[in-house]
Design an enzyme around this catalytic site. Structure first.
Site, PDB file in Angstrom:
ATOM      1  N   LYS A 198      -6.779   9.057  15.425  1.00 29.58           N
ATOM      2  CA  LYS A 198      -6.257   8.927  14.065  1.00 29.58           C
ATOM      3  C   LYS A 198      -7.337   8.302  13.193  1.00 29.58           C
ATOM      4  O   LYS A 198      -7.913   7.273  13.549  1.00 29.58           O
ATOM      5  CB  LYS A 198      -5.009   8.045  14.047  1.00 29.58           C
ATOM      6  CG  LYS A 198      -4.565   7.635  12.636  1.00 29.58           C
ATOM      7  CD  LYS A 198      -3.293   6.812  12.679  1.00 29.58           C
ATOM      8  CE  LYS A 198      -2.995   6.145  11.364  1.00 29.58           C
ATOM      9  NZ  LYS A 198      -1.704   5.432  11.371  1.00 29.58           N
ATOM     10  N   LYS A 200      -8.245   6.559   9.605  1.00 27.57           N
ATOM     11  CA  LYS A 200      -7.758   5.921   8.379  1.00 27.57           C
ATOM     12  C   LYS A 200      -8.583   6.463   7.218  1.00 27.57           C
ATOM     13  O   LYS A 200      -9.795   6.226   7.117  1.00 27.57           O
ATOM     14  CB  LYS A 200      -7.906   4.399   8.475  1.00 27.57           C
ATOM     15  CG  LYS A 200      -7.496   3.666   7.209  1.00 27.57           C
ATOM     16  CD  LYS A 200      -6.009   3.787   6.925  1.00 27.57           C
ATOM     17  CE  LYS A 200      -5.202   2.950   7.899  1.00 27.57           C
ATOM     18  NZ  LYS A 200      -3.748   2.998   7.591  1.00 27.57           N
ATOM     19  N   ASP A 228      -4.734   9.602   7.852  1.00 29.18           N
ATOM     20  CA  ASP A 228      -3.823   8.731   7.110  1.00 29.18           C
ATOM     21  C   ASP A 228      -4.538   8.110   5.916  1.00 29.18           C
ATOM     22  O   ASP A 228      -5.235   7.111   6.058  1.00 29.18           O
ATOM     23  CB  ASP A 228      -3.296   7.635   8.035  1.00 29.18           C
ATOM     24  CG  ASP A 228      -2.504   6.572   7.278  1.00 29.18           C
ATOM     25  OD1 ASP A 228      -2.015   6.864   6.173  1.00 29.18           O
ATOM     26  OD2 ASP A 228      -2.368   5.451   7.801  1.00 29.18           O
ATOM     27  N   ASN A 230      -3.063   6.648   3.366  1.00 23.95           N
ATOM     28  CA  ASN A 230      -2.211   5.620   2.763  1.00 23.95           C
ATOM     29  C   ASN A 230      -1.823   5.934   1.327  1.00 23.95           C
ATOM     30  O   ASN A 230      -1.911   5.085   0.430  1.00 23.95           O
ATOM     31  CB  ASN A 230      -2.864   4.243   2.825  1.00 23.95           C
ATOM     32  CG  ASN A 230      -2.712   3.580   4.177  1.00 23.95           C
ATOM     33  OD1 ASN A 230      -3.703   3.245   4.823  1.00 23.95           O
ATOM     34  ND2 ASN A 230      -1.476   3.386   4.640  1.00 23.95           N
ATOM     35  N   GLU A 253      -0.428  11.859   7.742  1.00 27.61           N
ATOM     36  CA  GLU A 253       0.390  10.671   7.512  1.00 27.61           C
ATOM     37  C   GLU A 253       0.260  10.166   6.077  1.00 27.61           C
ATOM     38  O   GLU A 253      -0.848   9.894   5.607  1.00 27.61           O
ATOM     39  CB  GLU A 253      -0.034   9.567   8.485  1.00 27.61           C
ATOM     40  CG  GLU A 253       0.745   8.268   8.331  1.00 27.61           C
ATOM     41  CD  GLU A 253       0.294   7.202   9.312  1.00 27.61           C
ATOM     42  OE1 GLU A 253       0.589   6.017   9.076  1.00 27.61           O
ATOM     43  OE2 GLU A 253      -0.372   7.538  10.307  1.00 27.61           O
ATOM     44  N   ASN A 276       4.849   5.768   7.461  1.00 25.37           N
ATOM     45  CA  ASN A 276       5.288   4.400   7.682  1.00 25.37           C
ATOM     46  C   ASN A 276       5.333   3.673   6.339  1.00 25.37           C
ATOM     47  O   ASN A 276       5.366   2.452   6.283  1.00 25.37           O
ATOM     48  CB  ASN A 276       4.350   3.646   8.641  1.00 25.37           C
ATOM     49  CG  ASN A 276       3.048   3.233   7.972  1.00 25.37           C
ATOM     50  OD1 ASN A 276       2.145   4.042   7.843  1.00 25.37           O
ATOM     51  ND2 ASN A 276       2.932   1.985   7.557  1.00 25.37           N
ATOM     52  N   ASP A 300       7.766   0.573  13.524  1.00 20.47           N
ATOM     53  CA  ASP A 300       6.986  -0.655  13.658  1.00 20.47           C
ATOM     54  C   ASP A 300       7.992  -1.788  13.768  1.00 20.47           C
ATOM     55  O   ASP A 300       8.703  -2.085  12.812  1.00 20.47           O
ATOM     56  CB  ASP A 300       6.083  -0.858  12.443  1.00 20.47           C
ATOM     57  CG  ASP A 300       5.132  -2.045  12.593  1.00 20.47           C
ATOM     58  OD1 ASP A 300       5.552  -3.064  13.191  1.00 20.47           O
ATOM     59  OD2 ASP A 300       3.987  -1.965  12.120  1.00 20.47           O
ATOM     60  N   HIS A 327       3.669   2.807  14.458  1.00 23.87           N
ATOM     61  CA  HIS A 327       2.654   2.301  13.545  1.00 23.87           C
ATOM     62  C   HIS A 327       2.067   1.002  14.092  1.00 23.87           C
ATOM     63  O   HIS A 327       2.673   0.330  14.917  1.00 23.87           O
ATOM     64  CB  HIS A 327       3.307   2.050  12.173  1.00 23.87           C
ATOM     65  CG  HIS A 327       2.477   1.258  11.219  1.00 23.87           C
ATOM     66  ND1 HIS A 327       2.696  -0.082  10.982  1.00 23.87           N
ATOM     67  CD2 HIS A 327       1.436   1.624  10.435  1.00 23.87           C
ATOM     68  CE1 HIS A 327       1.826  -0.504  10.079  1.00 23.87           C
ATOM     69  NE2 HIS A 327       1.053   0.498   9.735  1.00 23.87           N
ATOM     70  N   ASN A 329      -0.227  -2.638  13.034  1.00 25.14           N
ATOM     71  CA  ASN A 329      -0.946  -3.512  12.109  1.00 25.14           C
ATOM     72  C   ASN A 329      -2.005  -4.269  12.909  1.00 25.14           C
ATOM     73  O   ASN A 329      -2.192  -4.020  14.094  1.00 25.14           O
ATOM     74  CB  ASN A 329       0.025  -4.474  11.412  1.00 25.14           C
ATOM     75  CG  ASN A 329       0.850  -5.275  12.403  1.00 25.14           C
ATOM     76  OD1 ASN A 329       0.325  -6.109  13.148  1.00 25.14           O
ATOM     77  ND2 ASN A 329       2.141  -5.021  12.451  1.00 25.14           N
TER      78      ASN A 329
END
Length: 431
Positions: A198, A200, A228, A230, A253, A276, A300, A327, A329
């Protein structure tokens, strides 16, 4: 022998944990990130551990909440939600603010309560399991798998934190272009055996991130890939990226922000959308599912209020034919152990879970959890199957105590301003 499960003490230890300079659409990770370690002690001397966010808003709620738990039964897990609702939240500090650390949109008092409860629920389950001689997965109904698969979590990354900024050294090097991303992925595979990846995104213009995913697809043919950003993209940009990567993405995502925009993207592409961000509470599920906005929910337990709520979420997703994964963190081994325990009990977990854990060079456990073939074995030891290292905990707490307050709140945009003084967190969509 009858055990006395009365809670006699709750210990809260805020810490600062080393974090590499990982980039996201808001900025860059600070050299240290705040976490909160929760310990629940029973009358019989059994101690359970949990972990959650350590920013000031969480601490301000956790402290009075902890005091209210003394005298209650560690097995009264449902009561945790009743008690936390009795604790006032200074709404001015949370309502309408952007939770940059979690990159999950607007923080609310209810979401804050769930994130605080999660750490305590895990600690109570750990203590209860130890008292009964049962692993946490047995308290959740039993495991359906002996190992849980995780995905390599790739980031665009600087070689180190800016000059003059205190921080820990790492050997990962920089990853600022497709070649760097592929090299990072190879390191993840060599060290941990990961077979899915994955990235970011939301850091560079979409064309550059498309090129990075394409490079991954070429280097790891047939392996599951995810991207992802965001919510950094508009609907139009999201559709263009989905079209460009439709043949290689396992899912995309949170390409754009909000259920309505996600639904518009979903209607225009065959690429499954995951989230998420637009589904982080039970109240947000009906709109998203009815609109067809998402096909995978990344659970999560920190967001959703603990491990039992995570199982309830998974059951709802199964009912509606929506996939579920997990998910991550910036967490330590306590949270990874909790994630693994609950993930082991969820049927139909068809997607590898996310985890930041390989990025964290520090921990509060006597022994780090290990990835073998990209998986973490499910512990059958009582509780979570982990042991707190009080020496390590003390060192990380001392760092928190010695901090001038500048690192006690996660602020990726603030960390970026050290390198780029004019930086402000971009408004969305960024592209």
């Amino acid at each position: 022998m009858t055990r006395d499960l009365t809670i006699t003490e709750v210990r809260l230890t805020p810490i600062l944990v080393a974090d590499p300079p990982l980039l996201n659409t808001q900025g860059v990770h600070q050299p240290y990130t705040p976490r909160l370690i929760v310990e629940v002690v029973t009358a019989d001397g059994v101690t359970g551990v949990g972990e959650t966010y350590g920013d000031g808003t969480y601490l301000e709620l956790a402290q009075p909440f902890a005091r209210k738990l003394v005298g209650r039964q560690v097995s009264d897990l449902n009561g945790l939600f009743t008690v936390v609702n009795e604790v006032a939240v200074e709404r001015a500090r949370v309502e309408g603010q952007v939770d940059v650390g979690g990159l999950r949109g607007v923080q609310t008092a209810d979401k804050l309560r769930l994130s605080v409860v999660s750490g305590f629920e895990v600690a109570c389950l750990d203590a209860l399991g130890k008292a009964l001689g049962l692993p946490v997965h047995a308290l959740l109904g039993g495991k359906v798998r002996d190992a849980v698969e995780y995905s390599a979590y790739l980031f665009y990354k600087w070689a180190g934190h800016p000059e003059g900024v205190a921080g820990e050294k790492d050997d990962w090097g920089a990853a600022l272009d497709p070649a760097g991303v592929v090299a990072q992925a190879r390191t993840f595979t060599e060290r941990y055996g990961f077979t899915s990846f994955k990235l970011k995104g939301g850091v560079f213009p979409p064309e550059q991130e498309i090129a990075a995913v394409r490079a991954l697809a070429e280097a790891f043919p047939g392996h599951p890939l995810r991207l992802d950003p965001n919510g950094a993209w508009s609907v139009t940009t999201s559709l263009k990226v989905a079209e460009a990567l439709a043949d290689v993405l396992e899912y995309l995502e949170d390409p754009t922000l909000g259920t309505a925009a996600m639904a518009e993207v979903a209607a225009g592409t065959s690429v499954p959308l995951a989230t998420n961000m637009c589904v982080t509470t039970f109240a947000e599920i009906p709109e998203a599912f009815m609109a067809g906005a998402v096909r995978v929910v990344l659970s999560d337990h920190h967001y959703w209020g603990g491990l039992r709520n995570t199982r309830e979420l998974a059951a709802i997703c199964r009912t509606f034919g929506v996939g579920v994964s997990m998910h991550s963190n910036t967490h330590l081994g306590i949270s990874l152990a909790a994630m693994t325990q609950v993930a082991s009990t969820i049927p139909g977990l068809h997607h590898a879970c996310d985890s930041h854990y390989p990025w964290q060079s520090e921990d509060v456990l006597t022994e780090r959890l290990a990835f073998e073939g990209g998986c973490v074995k499910v512990s059958d030891a009582p509780g979570l199957g982990v042991e707190l290292d009080r020496g390590a905990l003390g060192v990380l707490h001392r760092r928190w105590l010695d901090d001038d307050g500048s690192l006690r709140e996660r602020d990726d945009a603030g960390a970026m301003r050290v390198a780029e003084p004019g930086w402000v967190a971009p408004s969305m969509p960024r592209w």
